[in-house]
Design an enzyme around this catalytic site. Structure first.
Site, PDB file in Angstrom:
ATOM      1  N   CYS A  75       0.851  -1.392   0.160  1.00  0.00           N
ATOM      2  CA  CYS A  75       0.051   0.033   0.170  1.00  0.00           C
ATOM      3  C   CYS A  75       0.904   1.212   0.027  1.00  0.00           C
ATOM      4  O   CYS A  75       1.560   1.646   1.031  1.00  0.00           O
ATOM      5  CB  CYS A  75      -0.776  -0.108   1.063  1.00  0.00           C
ATOM      6  SG  CYS A  75      -1.945   1.492   1.443  1.00  0.00           S
ATOM      7  N   HIS A 172      -2.110  -4.524 -10.691  1.00  0.00           N
ATOM      8  CA  HIS A 172      -2.780  -3.568 -11.331  1.00  0.00           C
ATOM      9  C   HIS A 172      -3.266  -3.809 -12.535  1.00  0.00           C
ATOM     10  O   HIS A 172      -2.289  -4.473 -13.298  1.00  0.00           O
ATOM     11  CB  HIS A 172      -2.076  -2.278 -11.195  1.00  0.00           C
ATOM     12  CG  HIS A 172      -1.955  -1.830  -9.752  1.00  0.00           C
ATOM     13  ND1 HIS A 172      -2.431  -1.047  -9.120  1.00  0.00           N
ATOM     14  CD2 HIS A 172      -0.823  -2.246  -8.788  1.00  0.00           C
ATOM     15  CE1 HIS A 172      -2.481  -0.703  -7.791  1.00  0.00           C
ATOM     16  NE2 HIS A 172      -1.366  -1.675  -7.628  1.00  0.00           N
ATOM     17  N   GLU A 221     -10.155   0.200  -6.376  1.00  0.00           N
ATOM     18  CA  GLU A 221      -9.245  -0.763  -5.548  1.00  0.00           C
ATOM     19  C   GLU A 221      -9.704  -2.226  -5.015  1.00  0.00           C
ATOM     20  O   GLU A 221     -10.837  -2.360  -4.721  1.00  0.00           O
ATOM     21  CB  GLU A 221      -8.583  -0.043  -4.278  1.00  0.00           C
ATOM     22  CG  GLU A 221      -7.730   1.074  -4.620  1.00  0.00           C
ATOM     23  CD  GLU A 221      -6.889   1.418  -3.324  1.00  0.00           C
ATOM     24  OE1 GLU A 221      -6.821   0.441  -2.460  1.00  0.00           O
ATOM     25  OE2 GLU A 221      -6.705   2.503  -2.957  1.00  0.00           O
ATOM     26  N   CYS A 230      -4.630   6.260  -4.984  1.00  0.00           N
ATOM     27  CA  CYS A 230      -3.842   4.835  -4.690  1.00  0.00           C
ATOM     28  C   CYS A 230      -2.503   5.050  -5.166  1.00  0.00           C
ATOM     29  O   CYS A 230      -2.252   5.284  -6.100  1.00  0.00           O
ATOM     30  CB  CYS A 230      -4.670   3.822  -5.784  1.00  0.00           C
ATOM     31  SG  CYS A 230      -4.171   2.218  -5.578  1.00  0.00           S
ATOM     32  N   GLY A 233      -1.266   2.189  -7.279  1.00  0.00           N
ATOM     33  CA  GLY A 233      -2.025   2.715  -8.482  1.00  0.00           C
ATOM     34  C   GLY A 233      -1.472   3.622  -9.429  1.00  0.00           C
ATOM     35  O   GLY A 233      -1.480   3.644 -10.657  1.00  0.00           O
TER      36      GLY A 233
HETATM   37  N1  LIG Z   1      -6.173  -2.302  -2.525  1.00  0.00           N
HETATM   38  C1  LIG Z   1      -4.742  -2.495  -2.680  1.00  0.00           C
HETATM   39  C2  LIG Z   1      -4.015  -2.247  -1.423  1.00  0.00           C
HETATM   40  C3  LIG Z   1      -3.907  -0.751  -1.162  1.00  0.00           C
HETATM   41  C4  LIG Z   1      -3.263  -0.010  -2.126  1.00  0.00           C
HETATM   42  C5  LIG Z   1      -3.499   1.533  -2.140  1.00  0.00           C
HETATM   43  N2  LIG Z   1      -4.369   2.057  -1.041  1.00  0.00           N
HETATM   44  C6  LIG Z   1      -2.205   2.282  -1.978  1.00  0.00           C
HETATM   45  O1  LIG Z   1      -2.006   3.325  -1.830  1.00  0.00           O
HETATM   46  O2  LIG Z   1      -1.270   1.614  -2.885  1.00  0.00           O
HETATM   47  C7  LIG Z   1      -4.595  -4.025  -3.045  1.00  0.00           C
HETATM   48  O3  LIG Z   1      -5.602  -4.782  -2.834  1.00  0.00           O
HETATM   49  O4  LIG Z   1      -3.692  -4.669  -3.687  1.00  0.00           O
END
Ligand SMILES: N[C@H](CCC[C@H](N)C(=O)O)C(=O)O
Length: 297
Positions: A75, A172, A221, A230, A233
């Site tokens: 994250c 992603h 997400e 994100c 992301g």
């Molecule tokens: N939902 C993402 C985890 C959090 C990523 C995001 N909040 C960031 O800042 O990178 C996943 O399941 O891979």
């Protein structure tokens, strides 16, 4: 169980942060979901947990759970908040720390201006490591990974989207759209997240190229739905845009929650992410053994 928590946000991606450096809380997936619940709990996109160093040369372990209670590998916005948390709670006197995640070691660094830069490691393109099932898909002309044609649904006329598929430690699928504000994020986000070709599900990015050093980005997400920003992301979108020949090596990413700056010098090189990290408030909450959480409205 009454626990202390810190509410934080990075570009509007919000977190409950737990300090387990002096003992683990042993929370269940249902209790993580409770903490993330915006009606019965505190409310957050992810729950971040700080644990002691797992090995020589590593300062901390960083554990991440999505709002749906599932543990995930990485994250990015959370990594910046992690750095602020360990400074503000005097868990380190360093301004740069090495942090072990399920995806490997990352290195957040606190800048003089209060923004945080994180070496997020190198992106991963091999489909099997994303993971992404390419069986039966038209092989890419040059083995590239930037344009996989994904059918959303099995009915005649189901849309086919062209996605770049890569991993920043977490999966992603990024598509280029003309206008993020009108992009079908609410409709296509869940379809992409749960697409059968992603056995671990996937984060679905929608990127609008403004110019060669500016994009706008929305991300639906995995395990959290659309968030205001994100971090991984943003890294994935910029890497995809550079490989598609649309972007320079340093890009400002405008999200609904703020601006992230991403730098990538190319194959094998780490992705650097810089952005804000803010402590919102501290609190205590009783976490029931069998917590009540919101039913889907
Ligand atoms: N939902 C993402 C985890 C959090 C990523 C995001 N909040 C960031 O800042 O990178 C996943 O399941 O891979």
């Amino acid at each position: 169980m009454r626990i202390r928590f810190t509410k934080m946000q990075g570009a509007g991606n919000d977190f409950v942060v737990l300090d387990e450096t002096r003992g683990t809380l042993g929370l269940s997936a249902a209790q993580y979901r409770f903490l993330a619940d915006r009606h019965f709990g505190v409310g957050a996109d992810q729950i971040l947990t700080v644990r002691p160093s797992p090995a020589e040369g590593i300062d901390f372990q960083y554990v991440i759970h999505n709002a749906d209670g599932g543990e995930v590998e990485q994250c990015g916005n959370g990594a910046r908040c992690f750095m602020r948390f360990v400074k503000e709670h005097k868990l380190t006197d360093k301004t740069q720390v090495r942090v072990q995640t399920l995806a490997g070691v990352i290195e957040p660094r606190m800048g003089a201006d209060g923004r945080v830069t994180v070496d997020m490691g190198a992106p991963i393109f091999e489909a099997a490591r994303v993971p992404f099932d390419t069986a039966g898909l038209d092989a890419q002309p040059d083995g590239s990974w930037e344009k996989w044609h994904l059918a959303l649904g099995t009915r005649a006329g189901s849309p086919i989207v062209s996605v770049a598929v890569l991993s920043m430690g977490n999966p992603h699928a990024v598509q280029v759209v003309d206008n993020v504000d009108t992009a079908p994020v609410a409709e296509q986000g869940p379809q992409i997240e749960h697409h059968p070709r992603f056995p671990q599900r996937v984060n679905a990015g929608f990127m609008q190229v403004v110019d060669r050093s500016h994009i706008k980005l929305r991300v639906f997400e995995r395990g959290a739905g659309e968030t205001l920003a994100c971090g991984t992301g943003a890294c994935a979108a910029v890497v995809a845009g550079i490989r598609l020949g649309l972007l320079e090596s340093r890009v400002d990413v405008q999200t609904h929650g703020g601006i992230l700056t991403i730098e990538w010098q190319g194959e094998g090189q780490p992705v650097l992410m810089t952005g804000p990290a803010t402590t919102v408030f501290e609190g205590d909450i009783d976490v029931p053994e069998v917590p009540e959480i919101s039913e889907q409205p």
